[in-house]
Structures are given as C-alpha cells and as structure tokens.
Design an enzyme around this catalytic site. Structure first.
Site, PDB file in Angstrom:
ATOM      1  N   CYS A   2       1.705   5.502   6.167  1.00 39.60           N
ATOM      2  CA  CYS A   2       2.469   4.956   7.292  1.00 39.60           C
ATOM      3  C   CYS A   2       1.618   5.098   8.553  1.00 39.60           C
ATOM      4  CB  CYS A   2       3.752   5.744   7.502  1.00 39.60           C
ATOM      5  SG  CYS A   2       4.739   5.888   6.005  1.00 39.60           S
ATOM      6  N   ARG A  29      -1.100  -0.295   8.172  1.00 39.19           N
ATOM      7  CA  ARG A  29      -0.813   0.921   7.391  1.00 39.19           C
ATOM      8  C   ARG A  29       0.559   0.859   6.718  1.00 39.19           C
ATOM      9  NH1 ARG A  29      -4.121   5.342   8.401  1.00 39.19           N
ATOM     10  NH2 ARG A  29      -2.505   6.700   7.607  1.00 39.19           N
ATOM     11  N   TRP A  76       5.585   2.612   5.293  1.00 38.46           N
ATOM     12  CA  TRP A  76       5.260   2.103   3.944  1.00 38.46           C
ATOM     13  C   TRP A  76       6.061   2.998   3.008  1.00 38.46           C
ATOM     14  CZ3 TRP A  76       2.588  -1.888   1.907  1.00 38.46           C
ATOM     15  CH2 TRP A  76       2.212  -1.809   0.569  1.00 38.46           C
ATOM     16  N   ASN A 102       3.995  10.948   8.223  1.00 35.81           N
ATOM     17  CA  ASN A 102       3.227  10.197   7.229  1.00 35.81           C
ATOM     18  C   ASN A 102       2.768  11.195   6.176  1.00 35.81           C
ATOM     19  OD1 ASN A 102       1.464   8.489   5.844  1.00 35.81           O
ATOM     20  ND2 ASN A 102      -0.231   8.969   7.218  1.00 35.81           N
ATOM     21  N   GLY A 103       2.989  10.875   4.913  1.00 35.15           N
ATOM     22  CA  GLY A 103       2.576  11.783   3.841  1.00 35.15           C
ATOM     23  C   GLY A 103       3.702  11.945   2.842  1.00 35.15           C
ATOM     24  N   GLU A 479     -12.698  -4.349 -16.000  1.00 36.65           N
ATOM     25  CA  GLU A 479     -12.409  -4.282 -14.558  1.00 36.65           C
ATOM     26  C   GLU A 479     -13.703  -4.438 -13.743  1.00 36.65           C
ATOM     27  OE1 GLU A 479      -9.981  -4.663 -12.813  1.00 36.65           O
ATOM     28  OE2 GLU A 479     -10.393  -3.736 -10.884  1.00 36.65           O
ATOM     29  N   LYS A 483     -14.337  -7.396 -10.982  1.00 32.13           N
ATOM     30  CA  LYS A 483     -14.746  -7.159  -9.590  1.00 32.13           C
ATOM     31  C   LYS A 483     -15.978  -8.003  -9.254  1.00 32.13           C
ATOM     32  CE  LYS A 483     -11.897  -5.801  -8.532  1.00 32.13           C
ATOM     33  NZ  LYS A 483     -10.609  -5.385  -8.945  1.00 32.13           N
ATOM     34  N   GLU A 486     -15.114 -11.890  -9.215  1.00 32.30           N
ATOM     35  CA  GLU A 486     -14.304 -12.430  -8.116  1.00 32.30           C
ATOM     36  C   GLU A 486     -14.996 -12.298  -6.762  1.00 32.30           C
ATOM     37  OE1 GLU A 486     -10.490 -10.492  -7.401  1.00 32.30           O
ATOM     38  OE2 GLU A 486     -11.292  -8.570  -8.002  1.00 32.30           O
ATOM     39  N   HIS A 502     -21.062  -9.891 -32.328  1.00 29.80           N
ATOM     40  CA  HIS A 502     -20.362 -10.996 -33.002  1.00 29.80           C
ATOM     41  C   HIS A 502     -20.389 -12.274 -32.163  1.00 29.80           C
ATOM     42  CE1 HIS A 502     -18.930  -8.319 -36.161  1.00 29.80           C
ATOM     43  NE2 HIS A 502     -18.669  -7.432 -35.205  1.00 29.80           N
ATOM     44  N   LYS A 602      -4.225 -12.313  -2.166  1.00 34.79           N
ATOM     45  CA  LYS A 602      -3.904 -10.930  -2.513  1.00 34.79           C
ATOM     46  C   LYS A 602      -2.727 -10.888  -3.475  1.00 34.79           C
ATOM     47  CE  LYS A 602      -4.382  -6.492  -2.272  1.00 34.79           C
ATOM     48  NZ  LYS A 602      -5.462  -5.961  -3.131  1.00 34.79           N
TER      49      LYS A 602
HETATM   50  O1  M6R Z   1      -0.145  -7.521  -7.271  1.00 29.46           O
HETATM   51  P1  M6R Z   1      -0.556  -7.535  -8.712  1.00 29.46           P
HETATM   52  O2  M6R Z   1      -1.038  -6.210  -9.209  1.00 29.46           O
HETATM   53  O3  M6R Z   1       0.525  -8.086  -9.606  1.00 29.46           O
HETATM   54  O4  M6R Z   1      -1.768  -8.543  -8.782  1.00 29.46           O
HETATM   55  C1  M6R Z   1      -2.325  -8.922 -10.011  1.00 29.46           C
HETATM   56  C2  M6R Z   1      -3.628  -9.676  -9.823  1.00 29.46           C
HETATM   57  O5  M6R Z   1      -3.426 -10.854  -9.106  1.00 29.46           O
HETATM   58  C3  M6R Z   1      -4.663  -8.826  -9.096  1.00 29.46           C
HETATM   59  O6  M6R Z   1      -4.874  -7.604  -9.747  1.00 29.46           O
HETATM   60  C4  M6R Z   1      -6.005  -9.566  -8.999  1.00 29.46           C
HETATM   61  O7  M6R Z   1      -6.557  -9.707 -10.261  1.00 29.46           O
HETATM   62  C5  M6R Z   1      -6.968  -8.819  -8.053  1.00 29.46           C
HETATM   63  N1  M6R Z   1      -7.520  -9.718  -7.092  1.00 29.46           N
HETATM   64  C6  M6R Z   1      -8.099  -8.170  -8.744  1.00 29.46           C
HETATM   65  O8  M6R Z   1      -9.000  -7.560  -7.876  1.00 29.46           O
END
Ligand code: M6R
Length: 607
Positions: A2, A29, A76, A102-103, A479, A483, A486, A502, A602
């Site tokens: 927060c 925040r 938050w 906050n915490g 993962e 990263k 993207e 394979h 996002k």
């Molecule tokens: O908000 P969510 O966790 O549901 O989002 C899922 C994906 O859209 C999200 O993880 C996306 O793959 C990210 N940009 C990965 O870095």
C-alpha cells in the site's frame, strides 16, 4: 503493498491537498481504496472510500480537507476485501487516534481477540485496525502517545510501516517501521513521511529512509528517531536524492521489471506470512475432490505446472494442469460436483481463466482461486481464495507474481501433505528451508546479475534460444522461454530435456545457444547426458549449475553458479531469477522496452 503519506505543515492548513497530491504519486502501490485523516481545530477528520484516488476525492473531497497535520493511504487489499470499512485510516474506539499501515500483521487475530475481550470494538476486517486499538489500550493505561505507539510496535509481529496521529498531541505524526519501507522527508514547508521517495520529491530531496526497529516523531519543525525496541535515541543520515521523478517512481531502477525482479525476496516474505486458515480451507476442499484441475494462462500456467509436481511429490495427489483456453474443449465432460478447479491469475481478470472457471462452476465444480488482486472477478467466482500478496506489478512481464504463485502452491501442497499425515518430517524440514528462501533469493540476485548481464551481451545477437530442464525445473525452463520470447521477440523454445532428442535436436547447429537448468538434484546426471548430446552437435551451452559443480563448469561455455537446496521443490523460485534477468538484459540490449512489450497487455480480458 500500500502507499502511505503523512505531512506536518509549518504554516498552511492545506494538508488535505498535500496528502491527495502525494497519494496520487503513490497510486502505483495500490488503488482499490483510499483515505485521509487530518486534525483540524481540535477534531479528527476522516474521509475514505473505495476506488481510485480521484474517485474517492470526487465523492469524499480529500483535497479540500483542512488541518496542518494529516496522514493518507492508498490500499492494495490483503486482509479484508476492498470496502469503505476496510479502507485506511483506521480509528481507535474513541476516534482520537488515526492510523495508516502498510504490511501484514501476523499476530493480528490473537491481538484482536485480546483487545475485544478488553472491550475494544472493531469496525473492519483488516489486520491493520489492531494498531489504533493497541495504541488506545496503552494510552488508557496512562502512557503518552509516543510511548503507546512504541509499546504497540513491540507487540506487533510481521511487517509494518505505519503512521499515527492523535488528538492528545495534535502536532505530531508517530511512525514505526519493520520490513516495510518508510521514508521521512525534511522540507521547507514542513516535514513528511512516505512509503516511497517519488511522493516526497515535490516537497524535498532531503530524505531519511527509516530502518527496521525505528520509531520517528515527525512535527513541522523537526524529526526525532528512536529505536522502538529499546527506546534509545538514534542518529540517521540525511540523504540528498538526485533522481528524476520518472526514475524515482522505479526506486532508482531503469525499468519497473528490474525493480520487480529485485522485489521478489520481499514478495516471498509476504507470501510466507499469508494466513494459514486460507490454506487449510483450500486443502480441505482439494482433499474432498475426486478430480483436481489447475487452470491458468501464460506465466500463471507455468505456476500450475509447478503446482502439479508439488502436489504429487508432497501430497501424493494428482492435479491436472490445463491451459485455461483449452479447458472446456479438453475437460468439460470430466467435471462434476466432486471436481475442484484451482484457478491461478495474477490479475484475477484474465478472460480465458474466468471462462474456464464459469464453465466448471456451471457443472458443479468447487473453485479455489489464487490471485494477486483482492476483489477481482476471480475472488468473486471462487468458493475459497488465497491472496498471493505480491503488491502491484507494473511490468507487463510477470516476475515477482510468478515466484509468489510458486510459493503459494508449495505452501498449499505442504498443507495437503500435513493434513493427510504424509511425510511430516520431510514437510517440516521443507518448511524450515522455505523460511530461508527470501535470503537465498537476495543472494542469487546479488551474485548473478552482473554475470547474467555479461552472458546477455555475448549472446543477444543470436536468433533463437532453447531452454532445457528436467523434473520440477521444466516449468522454470518454460517460464524462462516465455520471458525471453515476450520481451525480445525471439522465437525461443523450451522442452523437458529428455524430449529434446525427439525433434528439437534437429535444429541444433554450430553456436546454437541452449540454456540448461542443472542443479545437483535427482535429474543432474541425465541433464549432463543431454548437455553432451547438444555439445556434440556444436551447441553453445549456457548452464545454471550448482556452486562447485566442476564437471558441469568444464562442459559449459558459460555458467551461473547457484546455491544448493536440500529440497528440489525450492529450485524453481531461485532458478527463474537469472532467466528473468537474462530476458530483461537481452531486451534492453536490443533497445526494446521490457516494461511494455509490443502487442501485449498486462491483463488479457478478451478470449
Ligand atoms: O493475470 P494472469 O495471471 O491471469 O495473466 C496470465 C497471463 O496473461 C500472463 O501471465 C502473461 O503470460 C504474462 N505477460 C507473462 O509474463
């Protein structure tokens, strides 16, 4: 996470306006609710409400509040949904003390019960509200305001940055800090406290970051700092900040993504503090289910993959990970009233995940949500939900929210194992090792960042990469691939290493970079075999290896040494860090903006 702001003004009585403008700068925040308290003409004035600061300002007139002294908060939600009652500031019974926090107060239940037995009346469901009542309790027993705050701090367990004002001593703000940031600002129009530097910069560039155990008394003319554990006076250095407002928003980091990578140890500390009751509820629901599906998209789906390994290994449970957009097509005929769907979504608003949840619910499944966003659609659709407490993530690429999801799932698997009476010794030693995870993550960031930057520089011109791993490290490899893909727009690949022969191996030629995750665990010898296969075909081997693994060092072209873990299930939370850093540095070397990769949002709210 927060935002807190407080001001003690020398001349003007426009504290409402100062607080409102400052809260707007702290809105990143948290922004599910906001509120302010000022002292005006001997009265405590409080205004708060649900929504973004501007919405709360329109309905409550935050900026018009008068008074020389005041505190404000942008929330938050962690404990208690976003609502007016749960918004800060919180008051004591008499309405003479106002507090923002906050915490996470770990022992709030026991404090709340004890205070209620002594006649205190609570109005919210937050952990934070125990603070004004504790202060009031000590003041009822004859203590002055500052000493009462000090004693309250002694009684709190967990993390807190908190600021309090009181009608009995209306010229001061009393601040305490433990593990959550709080910074004092020394200005010409007065003095301030804030959870972050950017909000202070319009008023001053002279700041004092408080340290754990500090209590600060802030009035318009000066600042005094004590150690709340001993009561003794402290000297703290005044720093002059030369950051631009833009850099200040990112706490001095070049991008939010880098800031958020560095915030992971703190985020994991918050997950470890999450209340056990939610895990118990989720575990008892999962234990009753005859089928369990783990459902999510993107990074959250990789957390699901990890979750299925953790549940199988620790609790002996089969949980099927399914990509949310495929859930209906793949699983709809399998769902009945005995099915549990564990849906994971950082935002709680991803349309594919919500659709899968609605489809499962319509067929009678029970829903458990794991999300970073209290009050989101996922929390409303879930029968039980667990908050991952990571704080807002601004970078489009998920970083700290991934490691938080991994640790939430690990805790849940441990809870399931305990409730089944399985492997208690192993679970107890894992719990102990888990408590040291945040420090291990700090050490990994410190030790690996420069090295990873160098590797990124060496390989950033390559046209493609492949990530290989085995066992519980496979979700981490996927993962790492996501990263890089993207943020750098590179067609990166990832496989369980055993699968690489394979098909993928046909791609390998001289200098093709293959990134191996190779801890010294049960998979290490087979991974060594896969490295040899790749090396024999000319691949450049980049390996994350365990400290002192000389054999793998010899084999790799480049390596990053990682600390050992006694339990393999802890590897993903630390091995993902160099991969996040690698993606970040490759992206910036290519001149891209890692915070806002092209074509991505996002939160993906369309199917
Ligand atoms: O908000 P969510 O966790 O549901 O989002 C899922 C994906 O859209 C999200 O993880 C996306 O793959 C990210 N940009 C990965 O870095």
């Amino acid at each position: 996470m927060c935002g807190i702001f407080g001001c003690a003004l020398l001349n003007g009585d426009n504290s409402g306006e100062v607080l409102y403008n400052s809260l707007k700068r702290l809105e990143y925040r948290g922004y599910d609710s906001a509120g302010q308290a000022t002292i005006d003409a001997g009265k405590m004035i409080v205004a708060k409400g649900v929504g973004k600061i501007d919405e709360v300002n329109s309905s409550q007139g935050l900026s018009r509040m008068r008074g020389k002294i005041g505190i404000g908060h942008t929330r938050w939600a962690t404990h208690g949904a976003p609502s007016k009652e749960n918004a800060h500031p919180h008051l004591d019974c008499s309405g003479r003390i106002a507090v923002v926090h906050n915490g996470i107060i770990e022992n709030f239940m026991e404090l709340r019960n004890a205070l209620q037995e002594r006649g205190h009346v609570f109005r919210s469901r937050t952990d934070s509200e125990v603070i004004p009542h504790l202060i009031e309790d000590f003041m009822r027993r004859g203590k002055g305001f500052v000493e009462a705050v000090r004693l309250a701090a002694e009684n709190l367990r967990g993390s807190f940055a908190s600021a309090a004002i009181c009608l009995d001593e209306p010229d001061k703000i009393v601040c305490i800090r433990m593990e959550s940031p709080l910074i004092l600002g020394i200005g010409t129009i007065g003095n301030f406290c804030s959870s972050d530097i950017p909000a202070l910069l319009p008023y001053t560039n002279k700041v004092i970051p408080l340290e754990d155990g500090d209590l600060a008394i802030v009035d318009a003319r000066g600042i005094k700092i004590l150690d709340w554990r001993t009561g003794s006076a402290l000297e703290r250095e005044v720093l002059e900040v030369s950051w631009s407002p833009e850099v200040a928003m990112k706490s001095g980091f070049a991008h939010f993504m880098l800031k958020e990578i560095h915030e992971q140890p703190m985020a994991i500390r918050n997950v470890l503090r999450g209340q056990r009751i939610y895990y118990e509820l989720a575990a008892s629901m999962l234990k009753r289910a005859s089928k369990i599906f783990l459902v999510a998209c993107g990074t959250s789906y990789h957390a699901c993959l990890f979750g299925s390994y953790a549940m199988a290994n620790l609790a002996g449970l089969t949980a099927h990970p399914v990509i949310a957009s495929e859930f209906e097509a793949q699983c709809k005929n399998l769902i009945d009233g005995k099915t549990s769907v564990l849906a994971i979504s950082q935002s709680g608003e991803t349309a594919d995940t919500l659709n899968a949840v609605r489809a499962a619910k319509a067929r009678g499944a029970s829903i458990i949500g794991i999300t970073n966003t209290m009050g989101s659609s996922l929390t409303r659709l879930s029968d039980v939900y667990i908050g991952q407490n990571s704080g807002p993530e601004v970078g489009v690429a998920a970083t700290k929210t991934f490691t938080a999801q991994v640790v939430v799932l690990l805790k849940l698997a441990m809870e399931l194992a305990r409730s089944e009476g399985r492997r208690n010794g192993a679970v107890d030693s894992l719990a102990e090792e888990l408590s040291g995870l945040p420090s291990k993550m700090e050490a990994v960031i410190r030790a690996s960042e420069e090295r990873v930057k160098g590797i990124a520089l060496k390989y950033s011109a390559k046209g493609s990469f492949c990530f290989l791993a085995r066992g519980v490290n496979v979700p981490t490899a996927l993962e790492g691939r996501l990263k890089l893909l993207e943020l750098s727009y590179l067609p990166a690949l990832a496989y369980p290493a055993g699968e690489s022969k394979h098909g993928f191996i046909a791609v390998v030629e001289e200098g093709y970079p293959v990134i191996f995750l190779a801890p010294r665990d049960s998979t290490r010898d087979r991974i060594l075999g896969n490295m040899m296969e790749m090396k024999a075909r000319g691949a450049s081997i980049i390996a994350l290896i365990e400290e002192g693994d000389e054999e793998l060092k010899q084999l790799a072209d480049d390596f990053v040494e990682m600390p050992p873990c006694a339990n393999e299930l802890l590897y993903p939370a630390i091995y993902v860090i160099p991969l996040q850093l690698f993606a970040y540095y490759v992206s910036t070397l290519k001149g891209y903006d890692p915070d806002m990769p092209r074509n991505l949002a996002k939160s993906v709210t369309v199917v």
